[in-house]
Motif scaffolding. Structure first.
Motif, short mmCIF file in Angstrom:
data_model
loop_
_atom_site.label_atom_id
_atom_site.label_comp_id
_atom_site.label_asym_id
_atom_site.label_seq_id
_atom_site.Cartn_x
_atom_site.Cartn_y
_atom_site.Cartn_z
N ALA A 18 41.95 36.30 65.26
CA ALA A 18 40.53 35.97 65.34
C ALA A 18 40.21 34.75 64.48
O ALA A 18 39.42 33.89 64.89
CB ALA A 18 39.68 37.17 64.89
N ARG A 19 40.84 34.67 63.32
CA ARG A 19 40.58 33.53 62.43
C ARG A 19 41.16 32.25 63.03
O ARG A 19 40.53 31.18 62.95
CB ARG A 19 41.19 33.81 61.06
N GLN A 22 38.73 31.03 65.59
CA GLN A 22 37.53 30.48 64.94
C GLN A 22 37.81 29.08 64.37
O GLN A 22 37.02 28.16 64.59
CB GLN A 22 37.10 31.43 63.83
N GLU A 54 45.76 34.60 69.62
CA GLU A 54 44.32 34.73 69.39
C GLU A 54 43.77 36.06 69.89
O GLU A 54 42.81 36.59 69.33
CB GLU A 54 43.58 33.57 70.05
N LYS A 55 44.38 36.61 70.93
CA LYS A 55 43.96 37.91 71.47
C LYS A 55 44.68 39.08 70.81
O LYS A 55 44.52 40.22 71.23
CB LYS A 55 44.20 37.95 72.98
N ASN A 56 45.48 38.78 69.78
CA ASN A 56 46.22 39.81 69.05
C ASN A 56 47.23 40.53 69.95
O ASN A 56 47.47 41.72 69.81
CB ASN A 56 45.27 40.80 68.39
N ASP A 82 40.08 36.52 56.67
CA ASP A 82 39.62 37.76 57.30
C ASP A 82 40.52 38.94 56.91
O ASP A 82 40.04 40.03 56.63
CB ASP A 82 39.59 37.64 58.83
#
Length: 88
Positions: A18-19, A22, A54-56, A82
């Motif tokens: 997620a970071r 971002q 990014e989507k883990n 995060d």
């Protein structure tokens, strides 16, 4: 057949997805451009792999992490901010 144990942390395949998204978006860098920058550092990664991070949905190696920080011109602490909040 041997079943390999999936390595996760709290069910996550990585702690930066997620970071990463971002930071990348804040710098107006596309996934393709980031992958191209990584490839100039001899990291075998493409746009789809960036998307999965990014989507883990994909783990991140230590050298990929270091190169992502360099390509995005951020510190490791900034990339892990995060995660640090999550473990406190």
């Amino acid at each position: 057949m041997i079943k390999l144990k999936q390595i996760t942390f709290g069910g996550n395949k990585n702690v930066i997805g997620a970071r990463l998204l971002q930071i990348r978006k804040s710098k107006n860098i596309s996934q393709n451009d980031l992958a191209a920058k990584m490839q100039t550092m001899n990291v075998n990664i493409d746009q789809q792999m960036i998307s999965k991070i990014e989507k883990n949905q994909r783990q991140v190696t230590d050298y990929e992490f270091a190169c992502l920080c360099i390509c995005l011109k951020v510190s490791a602490d900034e990339m892990l901010s995060d995660f640090k909040k999550m473990i406190k």
